[in-house]
Design a protein around this motif. Structure first.
Motif, short mmCIF file in Angstrom:
data_model
loop_
_atom_site.label_atom_id
_atom_site.label_comp_id
_atom_site.label_asym_id
_atom_site.label_seq_id
_atom_site.Cartn_x
_atom_site.Cartn_y
_atom_site.Cartn_z
N UNK A 138 5.03 2.20 11.18
CA UNK A 138 4.33 3.19 10.32
C UNK A 138 3.32 3.48 10.96
N UNK A 139 2.69 2.60 11.86
CA UNK A 139 1.48 3.46 12.62
C UNK A 139 0.86 3.59 11.97
N UNK A 140 -0.02 3.10 10.94
CA UNK A 140 -0.86 4.08 10.15
C UNK A 140 -2.41 4.07 10.23
N UNK A 141 -3.21 4.86 10.32
CA UNK A 141 -4.34 4.74 10.47
C UNK A 141 -5.10 3.72 8.86
N UNK A 142 -4.56 3.85 7.90
CA UNK A 142 -4.95 2.89 7.08
C UNK A 142 -4.50 1.77 6.34
N UNK A 143 -4.78 0.73 5.29
CA UNK A 143 -3.95 -0.28 5.25
C UNK A 143 -4.80 0.01 3.84
N UNK A 144 -3.74 -0.04 2.67
CA UNK A 144 -4.42 -0.15 1.42
C UNK A 144 -4.20 -0.62 0.57
N UNK A 145 -4.82 -1.77 0.00
CA UNK A 145 -4.07 -2.87 -0.85
C UNK A 145 -4.62 -2.71 -1.94
N UNK A 146 -3.68 -3.14 -2.90
CA UNK A 146 -4.90 -3.31 -4.73
C UNK A 146 -4.21 -4.82 -4.80
N UNK A 147 -4.48 -5.38 -5.84
CA UNK A 147 -4.55 -5.84 -6.87
C UNK A 147 -5.40 -5.95 -8.43
N UNK A 148 -4.40 -6.97 -9.03
CA UNK A 148 -4.89 -6.65 -10.05
C UNK A 148 -5.37 -7.86 -11.03
N UNK A 149 -5.40 -9.02 -10.16
CA UNK A 149 -5.55 -10.26 -10.81
C UNK A 149 -6.70 -11.21 -9.72
N UNK A 150 -6.82 -12.07 -10.28
CA UNK A 150 -8.29 -13.18 -9.72
C UNK A 150 -7.57 -13.88 -8.75
N UNK A 151 -6.35 -14.22 -8.55
CA UNK A 151 -5.62 -15.06 -8.20
C UNK A 151 -5.12 -14.41 -6.90
N UNK A 152 -4.08 -13.17 -7.01
CA UNK A 152 -3.74 -12.98 -6.07
C UNK A 152 -4.81 -11.71 -5.02
N UNK A 153 -5.99 -11.70 -5.59
CA UNK A 153 -6.58 -10.58 -4.64
C UNK A 153 -7.14 -11.15 -3.46
N UNK A 154 -6.58 -12.45 -4.13
CA UNK A 154 -7.01 -13.81 -2.24
C UNK A 154 -6.32 -13.34 -1.17
N UNK A 155 -5.05 -12.56 -1.54
CA UNK A 155 -3.60 -12.49 -0.79
C UNK A 155 -4.67 -10.88 0.32
#
Lengths: 213, 267
Positions: A138-155
């Protein structure tokens, strides 16, 4: 004859039927689709955004407005050539691997779309490779990541690392959000920005693509 | 009614600061205040300290236990941090928050439940994702109940959390939880049910009111434990009054105690 104001007002009140009716009426009268979008649909959603930020409107109302706006967009979109579709920029959004939280990220998607961004919502439990694939596609200008868990935020960190390895890091801005995420965490993992809520995320995206919201 | 005091959580700004500065006095104060306000368990959650969670958990558990002698709710997505907390917990029977039906999580947490003979919060979710309906939740609950009891966990040590989601984004979200609590109470009368209350009101104004009413509604369906802020006197007063009205307070003694403690003074 309904005015752009009426259309915007119907978006603000989340009146799906009325938005479709006025949009169709305008199309039939020969009004340009871009005008309908900019002066009616998006104009209405902009008011929703401001009121939401001021806690004068709330999540269910924003969802109704977004749905009403989408009803109008569906009618005008076929009338516009793809290249003419106004877009502030493209944003790829997803909740990171191992994390199934959907609500906040989808709210961000809705607010960005209503602000004129093209949003590719990948969904939840998206592995770093999934983000890479979507960026290539998709060639975006921006990538947004969401995480609600403290373990997954490391991803989020893992995804940024993979973007570097794949040589994509310089091509996109990376923004992060979610309950356990903070500005300092965003800085630590080398993200370009952190949004504490959907409206902040929207302002941040405008800033990152170099446009005023 | 089991009250788990939720305040010692590093996702809260004041606690995060206290932890970073190793401000033991502040942590002790919050622990003591929660117990004085009626918390039966003190929750300890430092999940945001992803880079030194184990060490932080150890410090928090030791610090809290210097001032209160209640069992702890060891709350973390990280099994290593949970084990570090359990190894140090010395009062009563600790509670793990949480196990789920997700195979990886289940296999990591079950050995800790057995080794430390803990109570355990069991989230009604599994590898198929977040549940929508009461029936989705019941499928997970039935499966977890079967597996946990077969592994030797006493029913009295199981606390099902139905997973509360916002009504602002799905208008039946509250109802699905109420149905779940009712069904669990019917099918498994000897297990417990627990939940937090603030998720239900996400995205809406006057959240306190929704949280308070949802507490009353869930308790009416059989909820018997809450993870909440015990320093919220209004909420604590309502919890007690609601339990009294539901026949869980012989001679209304707890209600009268709450009255004498001043929990209803502003009514």
């Amino acid at each position: 004859m309904s005015s752009f104001n009426d259309l915007a007002e119907s978006v603000i009140t989340g009146n799906f039927g009325k938005v479709k009716e006025i949009t169709q009426e305008m199309i039939d009268k020969g009004i340009g689709p871009l005008e309908i979008i900019n002066d009616g649909l998006i104009a209405g959603m902009n008011v929703v955004g401001v009121r939401f930020k001021a806690e004068d409107m709330f999540v269910p109302e924003v969802m109704m407005s977004a749905k009403a706006m989408a009803g109008g967009m569906e009618l005008v979109k076929p009338l516009i050539a793809d290249t003419d579709m106004p877009s502030v920029g493209t944003v790829v959004l997803g909740t990171v691997k191992g994390d199934l939280h959907d609500i906040g990220k989808s709210l961000v998607a809705m607010i960005l779309e209503s602000g004129g961004f093209k949003v590719v919502n990948l969904g939840t439990d998206i592995a770093p490779e999934g983000f890479v694939k979507a960026i290539r596609e998709h060639k975006p200008q921006i990538v947004g990541m969401s995480a609600l868990l403290t373990t997954t935020m490391l991803n989020m960190k893992a995804t940024i690392e993979l973007l570097k390895e794949e040589g994509l890091r310089d091509q996109v801005k990376v923004i992060v959000g979610g309950a356990p995420v903070s500005q300092s965490f965003a800085d630590e993992i080398g993200a370009d920005g952190y949004g504490s809520d959907a409206m902040v995320a929207k302002d941040l995206c405008f800033k990152l693509v170099g446009k005023a919201s | 009614m089991l009250i788990i005091g939720e305040l010692i959580n590093t996702s809260r700004k004041a606690i995060n600061e206290a932890v970073e500065n190793r401000d033991a006095e502040y942590i002790k104060k919050i622990a003591q205040e929660q117990v004085e306000a009626g918390a039966n368990y003190v929750d300890v959650n430092c999940g945001t300290m992803v880079f030194d969670e184990v060490e932080t958990m150890e410090w928090l558990v030791n610090t809290v236990q210097e001032v209160v002698e209640v069992p702890l709710c060891i709350d973390s997505p990280n099994p290593k941090a949970i084990e570090a907390g359990l190894a140090l917990a010395k009062y009563g029977q600790p509670l793990i928050n949480s196990i789920t039906g997700e195979s990886e999580r289940y296999n990591e947490i079950l050995p800790l439940v057995l080794k430390y003979k803990t109570k355990v919060v069991a989230l009604c979710m599994d590898d198929s994702g977040m549940p929508e309906t009461a029936e989705d939740r019941m499928q997970v609950a039935r499966n977890l109940h079967q597996k946990l009891t077969a592994a030797g966990v006493a029913e009295d040590d199981i606390y099902f959390d139905p997973l509360v989601k916002p009504v602002s984004t799905s208008d039946k979200a509250g109802l699905e939880v109420l149905d779940t609590v009712r069904l669990i109470t019917q099918e498994f009368p000897n297990v417990h049910k627990v939940c937090g209350l603030s998720n239900v009101s996400f995205g809406l104004p006057n959240r306190k009111i929704l949280n308070q009413l949802f507490m009353v509604q869930t308790m009416s369906m059989g909820m018997d434990s809450y993870i909440l802020n015990p320093l919220d006197a209004t909420m604590m007063g309502y919890v007690q009054a609601s339990a009294t009205l539901l026949g869980k307070d012989p001679y209304c003694m707890n209600y009268l105690n709450a009255h004498r403690k001043g929990l209803y003074d502003n009514k």
